[in-house]
Every structure is written in structure tokens, then in C-alpha cells.
Write a protein that holds these residues in place. Structure first.
Motif, PDB file in Angstrom:
ATOM      1  N   PRO A  28      33.413  34.440  32.209  1.00 49.58           N
ATOM      2  CA  PRO A  28      34.274  34.303  33.383  1.00 49.58           C
ATOM      3  C   PRO A  28      35.504  33.457  33.066  1.00 49.58           C
ATOM      4  CG  PRO A  28      31.983  33.992  33.990  1.00 49.58           C
ATOM      5  CD  PRO A  28      32.007  34.068  32.498  1.00 49.58           C
ATOM      6  N   GLY A  29      36.659  33.954  33.486  1.00 47.56           N
ATOM      7  CA  GLY A  29      37.905  33.249  33.236  1.00 47.56           C
ATOM      8  C   GLY A  29      38.534  33.524  31.895  1.00 47.56           C
ATOM      9  N   ALA A  30      37.843  34.274  31.027  1.00 48.73           N
ATOM     10  CA  ALA A  30      38.376  34.536  29.683  1.00 48.73           C
ATOM     11  C   ALA A  30      39.551  35.502  29.756  1.00 48.73           C
ATOM     12  CB  ALA A  30      37.288  35.111  28.783  1.00 48.73           C
ATOM     13  N   PRO A  31      40.611  35.256  28.973  1.00 47.83           N
ATOM     14  CA  PRO A  31      41.735  36.202  28.928  1.00 47.83           C
ATOM     15  C   PRO A  31      41.313  37.497  28.252  1.00 47.83           C
ATOM     16  CG  PRO A  31      42.005  34.507  27.254  1.00 47.83           C
ATOM     17  CD  PRO A  31      40.819  34.094  28.093  1.00 47.83           C
ATOM     18  N   LEU A  32      41.847  38.608  28.736  1.00 49.29           N
ATOM     19  CA  LEU A  32      41.542  39.921  28.174  1.00 49.29           C
ATOM     20  C   LEU A  32      42.815  40.480  27.555  1.00 49.29           C
ATOM     21  CD1 LEU A  32      39.326  41.293  31.098  1.00 49.29           C
ATOM     22  CD2 LEU A  32      38.543  40.471  28.862  1.00 49.29           C
ATOM     23  N   ARG A  54      40.005  49.983  36.630  1.00 48.60           N
ATOM     24  CA  ARG A  54      38.764  50.242  37.373  1.00 48.60           C
ATOM     25  C   ARG A  54      37.975  48.953  37.574  1.00 48.60           C
ATOM     26  NH1 ARG A  54      35.641  55.283  34.750  1.00 48.60           N
ATOM     27  NH2 ARG A  54      34.121  54.615  36.338  1.00 48.60           N
ATOM     28  N   LEU A  55      37.917  48.120  36.550  1.00 49.26           N
ATOM     29  CA  LEU A  55      37.183  46.856  36.652  1.00 49.26           C
ATOM     30  C   LEU A  55      37.866  45.896  37.617  1.00 49.26           C
ATOM     31  CD1 LEU A  55      36.322  46.473  32.878  1.00 49.26           C
ATOM     32  CD2 LEU A  55      34.691  46.903  34.733  1.00 49.26           C
ATOM     33  N   GLU A  56      39.196  45.981  37.683  1.00 48.52           N
ATOM     34  CA  GLU A  56      39.918  45.156  38.659  1.00 48.52           C
ATOM     35  C   GLU A  56      39.573  45.588  40.075  1.00 48.52           C
ATOM     36  OE1 GLU A  56      44.458  43.580  39.575  1.00 48.52           O
ATOM     37  OE2 GLU A  56      44.163  45.389  38.376  1.00 48.52           O
ATOM     38  N   SER A  63      44.147  40.386  37.557  1.00 54.09           N
ATOM     39  CA  SER A  63      45.387  40.457  36.794  1.00 54.09           C
ATOM     40  C   SER A  63      46.482  39.689  37.513  1.00 54.09           C
ATOM     41  CB  SER A  63      45.825  41.911  36.594  1.00 54.09           C
ATOM     42  OG  SER A  63      46.174  42.501  37.834  1.00 54.09           O
ATOM     43  N   SER A  64      47.401  39.167  36.730  1.00 51.63           N
ATOM     44  CA  SER A  64      48.566  38.483  37.290  1.00 51.63           C
ATOM     45  C   SER A  64      49.764  38.801  36.414  1.00 51.63           C
ATOM     46  CB  SER A  64      48.336  36.970  37.348  1.00 51.63           C
ATOM     47  OG  SER A  64      48.222  36.435  36.045  1.00 51.63           O
ATOM     48  N   ALA A  65      50.940  38.669  37.005  1.00 54.11           N
ATOM     49  CA  ALA A  65      52.162  39.010  36.277  1.00 54.11           C
ATOM     50  C   ALA A  65      52.352  38.117  35.065  1.00 54.11           C
ATOM     51  CB  ALA A  65      53.353  38.900  37.214  1.00 54.11           C
ATOM     52  N   ASN A  66      51.908  36.864  35.156  1.00 54.45           N
ATOM     53  CA  ASN A  66      52.155  35.903  34.077  1.00 54.45           C
ATOM     54  C   ASN A  66      51.056  35.880  33.015  1.00 54.45           C
ATOM     55  OD1 ASN A  66      54.530  35.029  35.335  1.00 54.45           O
ATOM     56  ND2 ASN A  66      53.410  33.563  36.603  1.00 54.45           N
ATOM     57  N   LYS A  67      49.796  36.072  33.448  1.00 50.26           N
ATOM     58  CA  LYS A  67      48.668  35.905  32.530  1.00 50.26           C
ATOM     59  C   LYS A  67      48.051  37.224  32.070  1.00 50.26           C
ATOM     60  CE  LYS A  67      47.311  31.374  34.347  1.00 50.26           C
ATOM     61  NZ  LYS A  67      46.204  30.571  34.940  1.00 50.26           N
ATOM     62  N   TYR A  69      45.483  40.289  32.192  1.00 48.66           N
ATOM     63  CA  TYR A  69      44.112  40.448  32.676  1.00 48.66           C
ATOM     64  C   TYR A  69      43.227  39.284  32.238  1.00 48.66           C
ATOM     65  CZ  TYR A  69      45.136  45.347  33.816  1.00 48.66           C
ATOM     66  OH  TYR A  69      45.664  46.495  34.352  1.00 48.66           O
ATOM     67  N   THR A  70      42.347  38.872  33.140  1.00 50.02           N
ATOM     68  CA  THR A  70      41.300  37.900  32.808  1.00 50.02           C
ATOM     69  C   THR A  70      40.008  38.329  33.483  1.00 50.02           C
ATOM     70  OG1 THR A  70      41.853  36.492  34.712  1.00 50.02           O
ATOM     71  CG2 THR A  70      42.896  35.948  32.612  1.00 50.02           C
ATOM     72  N   VAL A  71      38.881  37.880  32.929  1.00 55.21           N
ATOM     73  CA  VAL A  71      37.591  38.123  33.578  1.00 55.21           C
ATOM     74  C   VAL A  71      37.546  37.303  34.861  1.00 55.21           C
ATOM     75  CG1 VAL A  71      35.090  37.952  33.340  1.00 55.21           C
ATOM     76  CG2 VAL A  71      36.490  38.499  31.339  1.00 55.21           C
ATOM     77  N   ALA A  72      37.066  37.891  35.943  1.00 51.97           N
ATOM     78  CA  ALA A  72      36.993  37.177  37.220  1.00 51.97           C
ATOM     79  C   ALA A  72      36.135  35.924  37.081  1.00 51.97           C
ATOM     80  CB  ALA A  72      36.409  38.090  38.296  1.00 51.97           C
ATOM     81  N   PRO A  73      36.574  34.792  37.641  1.00 52.46           N
ATOM     82  CA  PRO A  73      35.802  33.552  37.523  1.00 52.46           C
ATOM     83  C   PRO A  73      34.562  33.579  38.411  1.00 52.46           C
ATOM     84  CG  PRO A  73      37.681  33.220  38.957  1.00 52.46           C
ATOM     85  CD  PRO A  73      37.819  34.617  38.400  1.00 52.46           C
ATOM     86  N   VAL A  74      33.668  32.631  38.182  1.00 49.29           N
ATOM     87  CA  VAL A  74      32.530  32.417  39.070  1.00 49.29           C
ATOM     88  C   VAL A  74      32.607  30.992  39.590  1.00 49.29           C
ATOM     89  CG1 VAL A  74      31.053  34.086  37.879  1.00 49.29           C
ATOM     90  CG2 VAL A  74      30.983  31.683  37.191  1.00 49.29           C
ATOM     91  N   SER A  75      32.019  30.749  40.761  1.00 51.66           N
ATOM     92  CA  SER A  75      32.082  29.419  41.352  1.00 51.66           C
ATOM     93  C   SER A  75      30.985  29.296  42.395  1.00 51.66           C
ATOM     94  CB  SER A  75      33.434  29.182  42.016  1.00 51.66           C
ATOM     95  OG  SER A  75      33.602  30.045  43.136  1.00 51.66           O
ATOM     96  N   MET A  76      30.728  28.081  42.819  1.00 50.20           N
ATOM     97  CA  MET A  76      29.738  27.843  43.859  1.00 50.20           C
ATOM     98  C   MET A  76      30.157  28.487  45.175  1.00 50.20           C
ATOM     99  SD  MET A  76      26.769  26.470  44.185  1.00 50.20           S
ATOM    100  CE  MET A  76      25.801  26.735  45.675  1.00 50.20           C
ATOM    101  N   ALA A  77      31.460  28.436  45.487  1.00 49.76           N
ATOM    102  CA  ALA A  77      31.948  29.054  46.715  1.00 49.76           C
ATOM    103  C   ALA A  77      31.723  30.559  46.688  1.00 49.76           C
ATOM    104  CB  ALA A  77      33.430  28.740  46.909  1.00 49.76           C
ATOM    105  N   GLU A  78      31.988  31.181  45.504  1.00 53.31           N
ATOM    106  CA  GLU A  78      31.761  32.613  45.360  1.00 53.31           C
ATOM    107  C   GLU A  78      30.281  32.945  45.483  1.00 53.31           C
ATOM    108  OE1 GLU A  78      33.245  36.606  43.972  1.00 53.31           O
ATOM    109  OE2 GLU A  78      34.142  34.859  44.922  1.00 53.31           O
ATOM    110  N   LEU A  79      29.436  32.114  44.874  1.00 47.89           N
ATOM    111  CA  LEU A  79      27.993  32.341  44.958  1.00 47.89           C
ATOM    112  C   LEU A  79      27.510  32.262  46.398  1.00 47.89           C
ATOM    113  CD1 LEU A  79      25.183  32.697  43.660  1.00 47.89           C
ATOM    114  CD2 LEU A  79      25.079  30.212  43.468  1.00 47.89           C
ATOM    115  N   SER A  80      28.005  31.281  47.148  1.00 48.11           N
ATOM    116  CA  SER A  80      27.607  31.139  48.546  1.00 48.11           C
ATOM    117  C   SER A  80      28.008  32.361  49.355  1.00 48.11           C
ATOM    118  CB  SER A  80      28.247  29.875  49.134  1.00 48.11           C
ATOM    119  OG  SER A  80      27.865  29.690  50.478  1.00 48.11           O
TER     120      SER A  80
END
Length: 243
Positions: A28-32, A54-56, A63-67, A69-80
Motif C-alpha cells: 500500500p502506498g507504493a509507487p507504480l 481497471r485497478l483504479e 493516480s495523480s497528475a504529479n505522482k 500511479y500508486t497502490v491505494a493506501p490502507v488505514s484504520m479509518a479505511e478499515l472502520s
């Protein structure tokens, strides 16, 4: 290259990258980086871009204009959020599945439980093969519980939520502060005991028996408690920061 060949290569690229993300080999969060992915997996530019799109759409990649593609992050808020969504989808499905369940459903459920019971949870041995084997059997058990539900849309939502939760669960299993020590301090920790309770066969046996007895209220209550226990594992672990 004709259209069918392009489609086949795109599907292969999509499935390959999706599996790598779900099993957190792509963290999670890794650049692609397109070039690095092409070299690592032998994927052409066009199939690679289409697979990432498709994965996006599945919220596994951002994805962002500056960075890029990256793997979507994980977090406690997302888990909740995912846990709440899982409750909304899975509990009604279980009630419907029990109501519709016949002898064939019962047989498949017992078989899935038996396979799970013969697999050691990865709580003390978080190696890749152990985790993957347990995940497959555990997912098969929960799918067997819900298999008699008639709603195709709820099943689609269930699968999508399950895949997102899988990444969160993987991070817990391989987080160095939890998995790497495996010594007395880890086994004495609150995180270890919560994780052991969440993965134990006994709650799954109790849930199976309630389903086989067609006791909807008890089964739904047990599944709800099981879902919440998974979130509690993260709350006692060091999971306050996004990964």
C-alpha cells in the motif's frame, strides 16, 4: 497484434497486478512506475496502462497528475469504513442464506469448515504459503455461509469489500512490529491474543452450528461479533498511521 490478443494481454496484466496488490507484494502506498512494472512482469505499455485503469476503478490503485500511479493506501479509518460496509452487506446475506439453505448448502458448509479446521492459522507463522493457504480456506468458509443468498448485487459488493479487507488483513499479518519478532514479547502482546482469537477455529465452529440449526438471530449475532473482532485486532496493533 489483433484486438483479441491485446485484450488477452490486458486481462493477464490486470490479474497479475491485482493479485500482487491483494497479497501486498505491491505494498500500500507504493509507487507504480510503468517502466519498472514492465521490466518486472514483462507487461507491454498498452496492457499495463489499461490494467492500471481497471485497478483504479476498483480503488486498488490511485493516480495523480504529479505522482502517477500508486497502490491505494490502507488505514484504520479505511478499515472502520470497510467493516461497517461489510456488516451492512454480509449480515443480511447470511440471514437470507440460512433461510434458503438446503441440504446441499449444509453439506458444502460443513466441508468448508472441515478444510478450515485442518489449516493452522498464520498467527505464529506468518509465512507467505501459510497466509495464502489460510486465506483461501477462510474465504471459502465465509463464502459457503453466504452461498444460498439470492442477491447477485449483494454478492458483488461482498466480493469487492472482501478484497479490500484482504489487503488490510495482510498488512497486519506482515507488519514487522507484529510478525517479525514471534518471540515472548509478541506472544504476550494484546495484538497477538486478539489476532489469535480472530483466527481461531472455535468461533467459526459456533457460527457454522448456528447456521446449520437455522438459528438466524444467533448466527447473525455471532458473525457481527466476528466482524468487529477483526477491527479490534487493528485497534490494539500499531495501525494508527496509513501504510
Amino acid at each position: 497484434m489483433d484486438d483479441s490478443e491485446v485484450a488477452t494481454k490486458t486481462e493477464t496484466a490486470y490479474r497479475t497486478l491485482r493479485q500482487e496488490i491483494l497479497e501486498t507484494r505491491l505494498q500500500p502506498g507504493a509507487p507504480l512506475k510503468l517502466g519498472a512494472l514492465r521490466d518486472a512482469y514483462g507487461i507491454g505499455w498498452t496492457p499495463l496502462r489499461e490494467a492500471l485503469s481497471r485497478l483504479e476503478a476498483e480503488h486498488l490503485v490511485i493516480s495523480s497528475a504529479n505522482k502517477g500511479y500508486t497502490v491505494a493506501p490502507v488505514s484504520m479509518a479505511e478499515l472502520s469504513d470497510l467493516t461497517n460496509a461489510r456488516r451492512l452487506v454480509e449480515l443480511p446475506m447470511l440471514a437470507e442464506s440460512i433461510a434458503n439453505g438446503d441440504e446441499e448448502w449444509e453439506t458444502q458448509l460443513v466441508a468448508a469448515h472441515f478444510r478450515l479446521s485442518r489449516c493452522k492459522p498464520p498467527v505464529e507463522n506468518p509465512e507467505e504459503l501459510v497466509i495464502s493457504d489460510w486465506e483461501e480456506r477462510h474465504e471459502a468458509f465465509h463464502h459457503a455461509l453466504l452461498a444460498a443468498s439470492k442477491s447477485q448485487w449483494l454478492m458483488r459488493f461482498y466480493v469487492q469489500i472482501k478484497d479490500q479487507l484482504r489487503r488490510h488483513h495482510r498488512i497486519l499479518a506482515i507488519t514487522p512490529g507484529l510478525a517479525a519478532s514471534k518471540g515472548p514479547e509478541w506472544r504476550d502482546s494484546a495484538a497477538f491474543h486478539s489476532l489469535r482469537d480472530a483466527l481461531a477455529i472455535e468461533p467459526h465452529t459456533e457460527l457454522m452450528n448456528a447456521a446449520l440449526d437455522h438459528d438466524v438471530d444467533k448466527a447473525v449475532a455471532l458473525l457481527g461479533a466476528h466482524i468487529e473482532l477483526t477491527k479490534q485486532v487493528f485497534s490494539v496493533a500499531d495501525f494508527s498511521k496509513p501504510h
